[in-house]
Design an enzyme around this catalytic site. Structure first.
Site, mmCIF file in Angstrom:
data_model
loop_
_atom_site.group_PDB
_atom_site.id
_atom_site.type_symbol
_atom_site.label_atom_id
_atom_site.label_comp_id
_atom_site.label_asym_id
_atom_site.label_seq_id
_atom_site.Cartn_x
_atom_site.Cartn_y
_atom_site.Cartn_z
ATOM 1 N N ASP A 65 16.774 -0.405 -52.909
ATOM 2 C CA ASP A 65 16.962 -1.442 -53.930
ATOM 3 C C ASP A 65 16.087 -2.636 -53.549
ATOM 4 O OD1 ASP A 65 18.789 -1.091 -56.118
ATOM 5 O OD2 ASP A 65 20.405 -0.889 -54.679
ATOM 6 N N ARG A 73 16.119 -5.803 -49.892
ATOM 7 C CA ARG A 73 16.520 -5.092 -48.674
ATOM 8 C C ARG A 73 15.508 -5.333 -47.558
ATOM 9 N NH1 ARG A 73 21.068 -5.298 -51.248
ATOM 10 N NH2 ARG A 73 21.516 -3.550 -52.670
ATOM 11 N N LYS A 165 17.385 0.477 -64.718
ATOM 12 C CA LYS A 165 18.838 0.500 -64.593
ATOM 13 C C LYS A 165 19.447 -0.659 -65.391
ATOM 14 C CE LYS A 165 18.758 -2.105 -60.231
ATOM 15 N NZ LYS A 165 18.923 -2.023 -58.774
ATOM 16 N N HIS A 166 20.718 -0.651 -65.750
ATOM 17 C CA HIS A 166 21.789 0.321 -65.489
ATOM 18 C C HIS A 166 22.186 0.894 -66.839
ATOM 19 C CE1 HIS A 166 22.011 -2.858 -62.379
ATOM 20 N NE2 HIS A 166 22.426 -1.918 -61.548
ATOM 21 N N HIS A 178 31.099 -3.133 -58.972
ATOM 22 C CA HIS A 178 31.447 -2.879 -57.579
ATOM 23 C C HIS A 178 32.955 -3.003 -57.370
ATOM 24 C CE1 HIS A 178 27.179 -4.044 -57.299
ATOM 25 N NE2 HIS A 178 27.145 -3.302 -56.220
ATOM 26 N N ASP A 250 24.514 5.113 -60.060
ATOM 27 C CA ASP A 250 24.736 3.975 -59.180
ATOM 28 C C ASP A 250 25.628 4.476 -58.046
ATOM 29 O OD1 ASP A 250 24.572 1.374 -58.270
ATOM 30 O OD2 ASP A 250 25.203 0.467 -60.152
#
Length: 472
Positions: A65, A73, A165-166, A178, A250
């Site tokens: 990501d 990241r 995405k998403h 999440h 995901d």
């Protein structure tokens, strides 16, 4: 057949793991046909990790990501060199967006990454959205479509596969997937006019992958999250929009689905719905084998057609094959991130700092997609220019510190979403009319008479652009 079936089941899995070296179980799994792995900030930077993975299986799809901005990241410890999607949308220069995408791709290509889970093609239609926000190019579908396509062109020109995405769109939600299952309350017509155009543009731009969101979209499927919905993934994405590339979930440990189904059930049902790759953000050897065994058992019982699993594994291989054919010699463009951050800066009022200020970070909790170690950066950027700059961090709901004669800067994020943050801005303005407010997210109404800077992104270069403006 049993061995082949196990290898097919392993081919569609993309696990995350702990550590900066490849664990023994991951190496064994790669030898058993594991098709991919996903890297997070906890794994990077590590020069030896990706070569270790490639040594076990050169065709592994290595994913990360790396959106830029708030979701990074590779640069989680320093803050991103790119201001993020909203900043690119505010600047609204498609050439600049393509250059930023290419430079991100160049960084990932140099490291050996196959697939970037980016860009977010979500239209941030709901200002209260807690998880997309600055990760979106903006609130208007045409803008998002143009810049998603430009980002994809840039990223893939550097030899790294992009992933829009998403799907079918996470922008009109008030829940972080999440933490729970978001519901998109929109008619089918509105979804087609607002949320789908960026995905159509991504497909037209040749995007190699699409990530589906853990979203309940009653207008399309009143019962199942998109991740598990054949109506949404096969009927809409494959058959209506014509996408024939790799479709990845995901992370399946996200509570939107994990609170309702077991990992094995999510994997099997997602594959049956049309998914090709299962992203398991954090897993160990036992968990990986449980996913594999659930898929194998489903094929043997007839719940998952063998042909569907073969098709999914073939689409994963296709991404690896695409990567192997690419030219990864894109020209270096190291200044593009700061250039974009400068272009995205919007300012009301005037101020010039000539001495070290007090920086008060009025913290709001960032969403779960953001690595907790990602810094805001403004204090560091100002300290480099004005030694002696001091920072005070307020917890959520915290009270302002006492002010002295120093200049005061309030750093906030998404002030439009947080009433208590707007209250602190008003309090600071009453105490110090010369206060400078810097919003690193999506701002609310600007307070009258206050110098107000919107960086439209949370990144190292966004902070540098603001510090540059404040001191020159």
């Amino acid at each position: 057949m049993s061995s082949d079936l196990h290898r097919l089941a392993m081919a569609v899995l993309q696990p995350g793991f702990e550590g900066t070296t490849a664990p023994d179980w991951l190496r064994r799994a790669l030898g058993e046909g594991l098709g991919g792995a996903v890297l997070f900030a906890r794994n990077l930077p590590s020069e030896q990790l990706i070569p270790q993975i490639r040594a076990e299986n050169p065709d592994t799809v290595i994913a990360v990501d790396e959106e830029g901005g708030v979701v990074t990241r590779f640069e989680a410890r320093t803050g991103s060199s790119f201001p993020g999607n909203r900043a690119l949308g505010v600047a609204d220069d498609e050439t600049l967006t393509e250059r930023a995408g290419r430079q991100i791709g160049r960084m990932l290509a140099d490291a050996g990454v196959t697939l970037n889970y980016a860009p977010s093609a979500d239209v941030n239609a709901n200002p209260a959205n807690p998880v997309i926000g600055v990760r979106s190019f903006g609130p208007e579908p045409g803008l998002v479509a143009r810049h998603a396509a430009a980002y994809i062109r840039g990223l893939q020109s550097a030899g790294v596969a992009a992933c829009a995405k998403h799907f079918p769109g996470h922008g009109d939600t008030i829940t972080d997937s999440h933490l729970d299952l978001p519901t998109v309350h929109a008619s089918a017509g509105e979804l087609r006019q607002r949320d789908l155009p960026p995905f159509r543009a991504a497909i037209a731009a040749g995007v190699q992958a699409v990530m589906c969101g853990h979203l309940l979209v009653p207008a399309l499927d009143p019962e199942l999250p998109a991740t598990l919905s054949r109506t949404i993934l096969t009927g809409l994405l494959r058959e209506e929009l014509g996408f024939d590339g790799m479709l990845v979930t995901d992370a399946i440990e996200m509570k939107a689905v994990a609170a309702r189904y077991s990992p094995g059930e999510i994997a099997v049902r997602a594959l049956a719905a049309g998914v090709d790759a299962i992203c398991a953000g954090i897993v160990d050897e036992r968990g990986l084998h449980e996913l594999r065994d659930a898929i194998v058992a489903a094929v043997r019982s007839g719940d998952l057609p063998a042909a569907r699993l073969e098709e999914a594994a073939a689409r994963v291989r296709a991404v690896a094959e695409w990567y192997g054919k690419q030219d990864r010699s894109a020209p270096d463009d190291p200044g593009v991130g700061l250039e974009a951050a400068r272009a995205a800066l919007t300012v009301t009022g005037a101020a010039t700092l000539t001495r070290a200020p007090l920086v008060v970070e009025v913290n709001t909790r960032l969403n779960q997609a953001v690595d907790p170690s990602t810094p805001t950066g403004l204090t560091a950027a100002l300290s480099a220019r004005l030694p002696g700059t001091e920072r005070v961090q307020l917890p959520s709901g915290g009270e302002l510190p006492a002010f002295d004669e120093r200049p005061v800067i309030l750093v906030v994020h998404d002030s439009g979403r947080h009433a208590w943050v707007r209250e602190r801005i008003a309090q600071a303005a009453a105490l110090r009319p010369d206060v400078i407010v810097v919003d690193t997210g999506i701002p609310g109404d600007e307070p009258a008479g206050v110098t107000f800077i919107a960086t439209n992104g949370l990144s190292r270069v966004s902070a540098e652009a603001a510090a540059e403006w404040l001191t020159t």
